[in-house]
Design an enzyme around this catalytic site. Sequence first.
Site, PDB file in Angstrom:
ATOM      1  N   VAL A  17      50.075  44.233  12.558  1.00 13.73           N
ATOM      2  CA  VAL A  17      50.185  44.211  11.087  1.00 13.73           C
ATOM      3  C   VAL A  17      51.512  43.574  10.667  1.00 13.73           C
ATOM      4  O   VAL A  17      51.547  42.678   9.809  1.00 13.73           O
ATOM      5  CB  VAL A  17      50.068  45.641  10.506  1.00 13.73           C
ATOM      6  N   ALA A  46      63.083  44.136  12.431  1.00 16.20           N
ATOM      7  CA  ALA A  46      63.650  44.953  13.517  1.00 16.20           C
ATOM      8  C   ALA A  46      62.583  45.204  14.574  1.00 16.20           C
ATOM      9  O   ALA A  46      61.469  45.638  14.248  1.00 16.20           O
ATOM     10  CB  ALA A  46      64.162  46.273  12.966  1.00 16.20           C
ATOM     11  N   LYS A 106      50.516  56.775   8.851  1.00 18.09           N
ATOM     12  CA  LYS A 106      49.743  57.980   8.487  1.00 18.09           C
ATOM     13  C   LYS A 106      50.216  59.217   9.227  1.00 18.09           C
ATOM     14  O   LYS A 106      50.262  60.305   8.665  1.00 18.09           O
ATOM     15  CB  LYS A 106      48.251  57.769   8.726  1.00 18.09           C
ATOM     16  N   GLU A 130      49.595  52.307   0.828  1.00 20.06           N
ATOM     17  CA  GLU A 130      48.179  51.946   0.735  1.00 20.06           C
ATOM     18  C   GLU A 130      47.549  51.716   2.106  1.00 20.06           C
ATOM     19  O   GLU A 130      46.378  52.032   2.334  1.00 20.06           O
ATOM     20  CB  GLU A 130      48.047  50.669  -0.115  1.00 20.06           C
ATOM     21  N   GLY A 135      42.924  51.110   6.076  1.00 21.29           N
ATOM     22  CA  GLY A 135      43.356  49.709   6.209  1.00 21.29           C
ATOM     23  C   GLY A 135      43.421  48.922   4.922  1.00 21.29           C
ATOM     24  O   GLY A 135      44.240  49.211   4.050  1.00 21.29           O
ATOM     25  N   LYS A 206      44.428  61.105   8.035  1.00 17.76           N
ATOM     26  CA  LYS A 206      44.015  60.400   6.810  1.00 17.76           C
ATOM     27  C   LYS A 206      43.422  61.397   5.802  1.00 17.76           C
ATOM     28  O   LYS A 206      43.663  61.287   4.595  1.00 17.76           O
ATOM     29  CB  LYS A 206      43.022  59.299   7.155  1.00 17.76           C
ATOM     30  N   GLY A 307      42.722  46.256  11.460  1.00 19.32           N
ATOM     31  CA  GLY A 307      42.869  44.803  11.650  1.00 19.32           C
ATOM     32  C   GLY A 307      44.211  44.365  11.107  1.00 19.32           C
ATOM     33  O   GLY A 307      44.645  44.827  10.049  1.00 19.32           O
TER      34      GLY A 307
HETATM   35  N1  HSE Z   1      42.246  53.596  15.050  1.00 18.03           N
HETATM   36  C1  HSE Z   1      41.915  53.531  13.664  1.00 18.03           C
HETATM   37  C2  HSE Z   1      40.432  53.296  13.514  1.00 18.03           C
HETATM   38  C3  HSE Z   1      42.604  52.446  12.908  1.00 18.03           C
HETATM   39  O1  HSE Z   1      39.700  53.166  14.500  1.00 18.03           O
HETATM   40  O2  HSE Z   1      39.983  53.268  12.379  1.00 18.03           O
HETATM   41  C4  HSE Z   1      43.988  52.817  12.515  1.00 18.03           C
HETATM   42  O3  HSE Z   1      44.008  53.930  11.686  1.00 18.03           O
END
Ligand code: HSE
Length: 433
Positions: A17, A46, A106, A130, A135, A206, A307
């Site tokens: 990311v 960094a 998260k 966000e 994602g 989440k 992604g």
């Molecule tokens: N590993 C997570 C997923 C993505 O499979 O949705 C990152 O939160």
Amino acid sequence: MIDYRRLRIALLGAGAVGSQVARLLIEQRAELADRAGADLELIGIAVRNLDAPRDVDLPKELYTTDAESLIHGADIVVELIGGIEPARSLILESINSGADIVTANKALLATHGSEIYDAAEQVGASVSYEAAVAGAIPIIRPLRDSLAGDRVTRITGIVNGTTNYILDRMDSEGADFAEVLADAQRLGYAEADPTADVEAYDAAQKAAILASLAFHTTVPLDSVHREGITSIDAAMIESARHAGFVIKLVAVTELLQNDGHDAISVRVYPALVPRTHPLASVHGANNAVFVEAEAAGPLMFYGAGAGGVQTASAVLGDIVSAARRHIAGGVGTGESTRANLPILEIGAVTTRYQITLEVTDQPGVLATVAGILSDGGVSVATVEQTVVDGAGTARLVIGTHTAREEDLSSTAQRLAASDVVTRVASVLRVEGE
Ligand code: HSE
């Protein structure tokens, strides 16, 4: 060209990311300036290892191993390292040195969110995240801003792409869990150690973040009831399909009444979702969050839950809004956690269930099973019996009316101990009806 005020952006982390965020900040600098009303200068990235291979070619001079010095010269600090430390300390230090924060972390927000939000509130900084849930899908800002005037009653989300990919392939191909997991690992959907995804730790983090935002209350991670998908097998998927359901790993949070007062429940588990529900059509590694609010009614947010470049889109949006706030001044975004709602134990939650039993196919068996359910206070809605083989075994699929989890689970134990029940093949909750 407008002579915008320059804001210094420090990026912590250059993974899948982070490297995309850096690329977009550089490539789209002019457009981002017009949208933010500020020139966003990436002053450094960094990293732990200067020589590590990167997904994107970026100017070498941007990289540093000295995160501390980098954040002290920044107006906005974008934390994409992940994990608890050093992310937590660097964020707290950045807040105290006057920066606004953008993070996708998260795990950190689900465990140390209050500490970070409180520190930001003290100095009027904003914390935007966000990308921490689902994602690329805009769900944090809709809950925090767009629905701030409404009363959310329930959220049902598919917030883990790996498990949705696995369950979706099990559903469409009749394949078994282990087989699809191995494929998912080969294709890079699942990690070599898949525990965080398949045991629903990721989804639970989440769920805690979504519940806290939706119900304006602090949600400790250990108050989230969590069950993974490792016990789901091809037979359960087939039985679900036969009854008009699909099995999804769902994160559910809802507003409930407890002794005449508001309370909430936060839980993550595999559940039966009716094939007619919008969440049933979420395929592959996609995510979706179904929000029910009193005035707005049902809303569905759908798209890529992971992604590099997709998640970078959500981070960039947060950087632009943090820049606008930094220019405008005033208080930060602040988290509203004043509702201070009790969080109910799973035993007090009510849902519908589907119980699948293998029983001896003899006179009186159905009456015995019905008696155990009735004694346990569990009301039957549907029963379907099929004869499994010529050896006197039958399968009973019992759909219940809404029942309290603690009643249902003690009834399931009594069924398992009964002479007429060979095996309790599965007990699954029904969500989304
Ligand atoms: N590993 C997570 C997923 C993505 O499979 O949705 C990152 O939160």
